[in-house]
Design an enzyme around this catalytic site. Structure first.
Site, PDB file in Angstrom:
ATOM      1  N   GLU A 274       0.643  -1.250  -0.197  1.00  0.00           N
ATOM      2  CA  GLU A 274      -0.151  -0.003  -0.106  1.00  0.00           C
ATOM      3  C   GLU A 274       0.776   1.280  -0.088  1.00  0.00           C
ATOM      4  O   GLU A 274       0.820   2.041   0.921  1.00  0.00           O
ATOM      5  CB  GLU A 274      -1.031  -0.233   1.190  1.00  0.00           C
ATOM      6  CG  GLU A 274      -1.896  -1.240   1.208  1.00  0.00           C
ATOM      7  CD  GLU A 274      -2.855  -1.134   2.457  1.00  0.00           C
ATOM      8  OE1 GLU A 274      -3.008  -0.314   3.252  1.00  0.00           O
ATOM      9  OE2 GLU A 274      -3.635  -1.967   2.340  1.00  0.00           O
ATOM     10  N   GLU A 487      -6.215  -7.863   0.630  1.00  0.00           N
ATOM     11  CA  GLU A 487      -6.588  -7.646   2.307  1.00  0.00           C
ATOM     12  C   GLU A 487      -7.908  -7.241   2.007  1.00  0.00           C
ATOM     13  O   GLU A 487      -8.130  -6.514   1.059  1.00  0.00           O
ATOM     14  CB  GLU A 487      -5.509  -6.627   2.773  1.00  0.00           C
ATOM     15  CG  GLU A 487      -4.315  -7.044   3.382  1.00  0.00           C
ATOM     16  CD  GLU A 487      -3.756  -5.930   4.254  1.00  0.00           C
ATOM     17  OE1 GLU A 487      -4.350  -5.045   4.774  1.00  0.00           O
ATOM     18  OE2 GLU A 487      -2.424  -5.616   4.051  1.00  0.00           O
TER      19      GLU A 487
END
Ligand code: BGC
Length: 586
Positions: A274, A487
């Site tokens: 991320e 995720e």
């Protein structure tokens, strides 16, 4: 040489340069100070090389840390069959099978392919604990949690957290007992290389070797992330971490060591987790890290640029060392729904994609270079990529891995996009896209879905949008490459306030989230989107960054007040598992 004796050449620059805040960042000329009547033109020029070992770094830069009750690797004990009984019905109809679903029939047109990787995820700093043990060097987060006042909820630290560093055998036994197929973990860079570069800590290599072997012993597929936000402190203090191009070589060298040590058994690798989150954390809180001279608004883009260089080189290296591996990075962000059908809101949606997912995805999957909206902003201060860099970046991912937790509405800023772009002090500049989780009044003014815990104001259960989200990813970036939901998860509201064990374990909104999310993936699969796996965040309650232990994402409850840190399955874990019991092709 024992790890704690390894040395790191630390260059301490005179305090005047390190103790400034954001206001001082634009300064181009060094400050002048007057001492005892004589003028010193450039006090920042005074420098001294310190030689510090790992222990010194902890003592000087972090301070004392707590240690867990268990400080050696514990063996697994059998999971009692009584803890494997699913919960009774929730307040909605679940999938058919198991105890919780009396009324629903299976949808015969849905299935997860046999090889579908359903699993769970965690990250080193959030679950490991043992922060100072066995040669680990500090990361920026050890400093943030210990040294930055009011940075952490309730002043929490991750010194111990789940103590997964010593309890991983039991953790993996508990995952295996539920039939989990894949475990996504991150490697702590400063465990492997206490200073981020230089000496390698063999104890850390041995540790992850055993963790990986334990996964394989249970037929659990290990997926390794090289970097999940825990920048080695030495690299941050030496050159500003991801703000400096120096990190590229250091990251690639670290990747080389990890691939060489684990690549014979780990087939799935993520380079960075991320970047839109960790790059937007720059500037890191002032007073604790050197801010250098990059204006604070530009810092996330310097970071992003260096991420693209580091990721692409680490990808190329990985493919040369492990030709059969699957390597990608982890993207993140919610699905962006236009608030209204106006042209300006459509443009605002596009700008949001461009500056978030697109900042990395467009170069990696589409062109080797930034999209036009990003370029228009960064080209005045960042160098253009060379042809060689573009060639390395383009195609540097085998799958599209997205951490897809939620959805949001996007819309044009007040006054319009053009006015925002003309005003660099507009808080929405340079993205110039506003967002909200609330439908318009004309559409009823409802939330997009039930809210998660108030400490995660970015998260709503908006699972209805997931099929459209997965189609968007396929059509825009993944194309023929597989997609992984790397995720997803939910923080049950106010879970931290519950005190009664059975009440904590019954987590209805998180359960509904997993149920509906699985249904959404099944729909997308049935419509031809090639989703190869999903990794639920998280397998245990853990240290949620600045929210510390205030927010719980676990499908297992961890009693942090009990020094043995016992784990208990929550209802949501059974809901998640049940989807695969029912729908995975045998
Ligand atoms: C991050 C995790 C974090 C989770 C919940 C993800 O974006 O990768 O580290 O705990 O979100 O906030």
């Amino acid at each position: 040489m024992a790890p704690s004796k390894r040395v790191f050449l630390f260059t301490a620059v005179a305090a005047a340069s390190t103790l400034h805040g954001r206001q001082a960042l634009n300064q181009s000329t060094p400050p002048t100070v007057t001492l005892n009547g004589s003028t010193i033109e450039n006090p920042t020029a005074y420098a001294t090389p310190f030689v510090l070992n790992v222990e010194d770094m902890w003592d000087l830069l972090v301070g004392p840390v707590s240690t867990a009750l268990v400080t050696t690797t514990a063996s697994a004990t059998p999971v009692p069959s009584s803890s494997l009984i699913p919960p009774p019905p929730l307040y909605y109809s679940s999938f058919p099978s198991g105890q919780q679903n009396p009324m629903v029939v299976k949808n015969e047109s849905w299935s997860f392919p046999r090889g579908f990787m359903w699993g769970v995820a965690g990250a080193a700093w959030q679950v490991e604990g043992a922060v100072k043990d066995e040669g680990r060097g500090p990361s920026v987060w050890d400093v943030l949690s210990h040294r930055v006042t009011n940075f952490e909820y309730d002043n929490g630290t991750a010194d111990i957290t789940d103590n997964h560093y010593y309890l991983y055998k039991q953790d993996l036994a508990r995952l295996a007992a539920l039939g989990v197929k894949a475990y996504s973990f991150s490697i702590s860079w400063s465990r492997i290389m206490p200073f981020g570069r230089g000496p390698v800590n063999q104890i850390a290599i041995d540790h992850y070797n055993d963790l990986i072997n334990t996964c394989l012993g249970y037929n659990i597929i290990p997926l390794a992330t090289l970097y999940h936000w825990d920048t080695p402190l030495a690299l941050q203090d030496t050159y500003g971490g991801w703000l400096s191009e120096n990190i590229v070589n250091d990251f690639v060298e670290y990747a080389r060591i990890a691939y060489a040590a684990f690549g014979d058994r780990v087939d799935y690798w993520f380079t960075v987790n991320e970047p839109s989150v960790f790059c937007n954390q720059y500037p890191l809180p002032a007073q604790y890290f050197k801010n250098f001279t990059i204006p604070w608004q530009q810092q996330p883009y310097y970071c992003g640029h260096n991420v693209l260089l580091a990721h692409s080189q680490a990808y190329r290296l990985g493919k040369s060392m492990m030709p059969n591996s699957t390597i990608a990075w982890k993207s993140n962000g919610g699905y962006k729904v236009p608030l209204t059908n106006s042209t300006e809101d459509a443009e605002a949606v596009q700008r949001a994609w461009d500056f978030n997912e697109g900042l990395w995805s467009d170069p990696i999957y589409l062109t080797g270079d930034y999209n036009d909206n990003v370029k228009a902003y960064i080209s005045s201060f960042l160098p253009a990529f060379t042809d060689g860099q573009k060639a390395a970046i383009l195609g540097s991912a085998d799958i599209y891995a997205h951490d897809a937790y939620t959805s949001q509405f996007n819309f044009a800023p007040d006054g319009g996009i053009a006015a925002c772009l003309a005003n660099t002090s507009n808080p929405l500049y340079p993205v110039c896209s506003n967002s909200s989780f609330i439908y318009t009044q004309q559409d009823g003014g409802w939330l997009i879905g039930p809210a998660a815990d108030p400490l995660t104001p970015w998260l709503y259960k908006a699972t209805d949008w997931v099929p459209a989200f997965l189609h968007y990813i396929k059509d825009t970036w993944a194309k023929d490459k597989p997609i992984a939901v790397s995720e997803f998860g939910f923080a049950e509201p106010f879970e931290r306030q519950k005190t009664y064990l059975q009440d904590i374990l019954f987590d209805p909104i998180r359960s509904a989230y997993y149920h509906d999310y699985m249904e959404a993936i099944l729909i997308a699969l049935s419509e031809g989107v090639n989703v190869i796996g999903c990794l639920a965040w998280s397998f245990v309650d853990n240290f949620e960054w600045a929210s510390a232990y205030g927010v719980r994402f676990g499908m297992q409850y961890v009693n942090f007040s009990d020094p043995t840190l016992p784990r208990y399955y929550k209802a949501s874990f059974f809901e998640y598992k049940n989807a695969f019991d029912v729908y995975q092709e045998k």
